[in-house]
Scaffold this active site. Structure first.
Site, mmCIF file in Angstrom:
data_model
loop_
_atom_site.group_PDB
_atom_site.id
_atom_site.type_symbol
_atom_site.label_atom_id
_atom_site.label_comp_id
_atom_site.label_asym_id
_atom_site.label_seq_id
_atom_site.Cartn_x
_atom_site.Cartn_y
_atom_site.Cartn_z
ATOM 1 N N TRP A 115 0.761 -1.136 -0.051
ATOM 2 C CA TRP A 115 -0.464 -0.299 -0.317
ATOM 3 C C TRP A 115 0.694 1.234 0.013
ATOM 4 O O TRP A 115 0.831 2.174 -0.696
ATOM 5 C CB TRP A 115 -0.691 0.043 0.782
ATOM 6 C CG TRP A 115 -2.011 1.316 1.309
ATOM 7 C CD1 TRP A 115 -2.269 1.458 0.830
ATOM 8 C CD2 TRP A 115 -2.463 1.802 2.487
ATOM 9 N NE1 TRP A 115 -3.335 2.628 1.218
ATOM 10 C CE2 TRP A 115 -3.833 2.632 2.213
ATOM 11 C CE3 TRP A 115 -2.717 1.140 4.342
ATOM 12 C CZ2 TRP A 115 -3.349 3.707 3.147
ATOM 13 C CZ3 TRP A 115 -2.961 1.499 4.942
ATOM 14 C CH2 TRP A 115 -4.001 2.779 4.324
ATOM 15 N N ASP B 31 1.228 -8.937 -1.816
ATOM 16 C CA ASP B 31 -0.312 -7.374 -1.814
ATOM 17 C C ASP B 31 -0.410 -6.929 -2.625
ATOM 18 O O ASP B 31 -0.223 -5.470 -1.419
ATOM 19 C CB ASP B 31 -0.974 -8.206 -0.613
ATOM 20 C CG ASP B 31 -2.110 -7.410 -0.934
ATOM 21 O OD1 ASP B 31 -3.238 -8.174 -1.874
ATOM 22 O OD2 ASP B 31 -2.499 -6.435 -0.102
ATOM 23 N N TYR C 133 -3.144 1.345 -4.986
ATOM 24 C CA TYR C 133 -2.150 1.695 -4.515
ATOM 25 C C TYR C 133 -0.886 2.637 -5.380
ATOM 26 O O TYR C 133 -0.845 2.822 -6.013
ATOM 27 C CB TYR C 133 -1.426 0.550 -3.692
ATOM 28 C CG TYR C 133 -2.566 -0.695 -2.703
ATOM 29 C CD1 TYR C 133 -3.319 0.307 -2.415
ATOM 30 C CD2 TYR C 133 -1.634 -1.946 -2.823
ATOM 31 C CE1 TYR C 133 -4.090 -1.108 -1.044
ATOM 32 C CE2 TYR C 133 -2.982 -2.568 -1.570
ATOM 33 C CZ TYR C 133 -3.398 -2.135 -1.173
ATOM 34 O OH TYR C 133 -4.339 -3.068 -0.996
ATOM 35 N N HIS D 135 -11.850 -5.818 -5.327
ATOM 36 C CA HIS D 135 -11.657 -4.817 -4.032
ATOM 37 C C HIS D 135 -12.476 -4.648 -2.970
ATOM 38 O O HIS D 135 -11.892 -4.629 -1.718
ATOM 39 C CB HIS D 135 -10.172 -3.779 -5.050
ATOM 40 C CG HIS D 135 -9.529 -3.165 -3.728
ATOM 41 N ND1 HIS D 135 -8.392 -2.171 -3.985
ATOM 42 C CD2 HIS D 135 -9.298 -3.471 -2.670
ATOM 43 C CE1 HIS D 135 -7.921 -1.838 -2.977
ATOM 44 N NE2 HIS D 135 -8.393 -2.791 -1.484
ATOM 45 N N ASN E 15 -13.333 -7.714 0.838
ATOM 46 C CA ASN E 15 -14.094 -6.610 2.060
ATOM 47 C C ASN E 15 -15.390 -6.595 1.489
ATOM 48 O O ASN E 15 -16.468 -6.046 1.568
ATOM 49 C CB ASN E 15 -14.029 -4.535 1.742
ATOM 50 C CG ASN E 15 -12.498 -4.377 1.882
ATOM 51 O OD1 ASN E 15 -11.540 -4.497 3.271
ATOM 52 N ND2 ASN E 15 -11.413 -4.622 1.510
#
Length: 276
Positions: free
Chosen positions: A2, A28, A33, A105, A136
């Site tokens: 990230w 990841d 990002y 995502h 999520n």
């Protein structure tokens, strides 16, 4: 990855090599990002692609995962046309023909699960993706997607830490064990709040963690990662540090043993109340 977008190529390679040396194999990233609200979309992937271009052998030493479906300024888009475009753009930035894992995502409430399923299936059929997952999602959203997929879901990426316990009780971990989904736990240190706790709850959790850290000779962060991994859903903590010395501590997590008493002591501190 990230925060990876802020590093240069040499520093980026150093971070990746440090993680590999510590035993990390899963990397990841996501197309969002690097985005700072106005620019930087794709920057983390682009930097990783530049590192691969200079050191191509690194790609073969990792499980490479990326995500798509967040589309600033419009929040989410999981339509087949958009995800196909997003995946191709990610592959181009990364300089690779295939990623090992591609995840949606965040759930797009305007995309029917059958449409999202078609996008994921097409990516696998085209050889651009080896496995697919989500991030999520609620358990019901996972169930709806899995019901229309002709390929298995491989992963689910929820937020989980001693300061965010929802997956323990909202069905996410139970479903992962039922469907054999890999859990990729993001923000395992509570967004940094467990590194420098500023409230009574965080301080109570840190006190219990530090007791375990002193007993095991490990850092507080390593104890947290180990606590997360001790759950039978086998969550994989997604570590965000950009410091080589912190990355080097990751291997400590594998050497920490948890009794039920110790593990539940952390949970009780995190809940702020006794278990029923």
């Amino acid at each position: 990855m990230w925060r990876f977008a802020g590093a240069g190529i040499d520093e980026g390679r150093r971070l990746i090599e440090a993680a590999l040396d510590a035993g990390v194999t899963l990397f990841d990233t996501a197309d969002i990002y690097g985005f700072d609200g106005s620019g930087g979309f794709g920057d983390a992937e682009a930097l990783l692609g530049q590192v691969f271009a200079e050191s191509p052998g690194l790609r073969d030493r990792m499980v490479l995962a990326t995500k798509g479906g967040i589309t600033p300024p419009v929040p989410y888009d999981s339509s087949p046309a958009y995800l196909a475009h997003a995946l191709d753009a990610s592959l181009a930035r990364l300089g690779v023909d295939q990623v090992d894992l591609y995840q949606i995502h965040r759930p797009d409430l305007l995309t029917h699960p059958q449409e999202a399923a078609r996008a994921l299936e097409d990516a696998v059929t085209a050889g651009k993706v080896r496995a697919v997952g989500v991030s999520n999602y609620t358990p019901d959203q996972v169930r709806a997607l899995a019901a229309v997929l002709t390929i298995p879901l491989a992963s689910h990426q929820p937020e989980f830490s001693p300061l965010h316990l929802d997956p323990l009780v909202n069905g996410v971990f139970d479903q992962a064990m039922e469907l054999d989904l890999a859990i990729l736990a993001w923000s395992p240190l509570g967004g940094g709040r467990l590194g420098d706790p500023q409230d009574a709850r965080g301080q109570a959790v840190a006190t219990v963690l530090d007791r375990k850290a002193a007993e095991s000779g490990a850092s507080r962060a390593a104890v947290i990662y180990s606590w997360i991994m001790a759950h039978p859903a086998r969550p994989i903590p997604i570590v965000g540090t950009q410091k080589v010395e912190r990355i080097a501590e990751l291997g400590q997590a594998h050497a920490i043993a948890w009794s039920r008493q110790d593990w539940y002591d952390v949970l009780v501190a995190a809940r702020g109340e006794r278990l029923p």
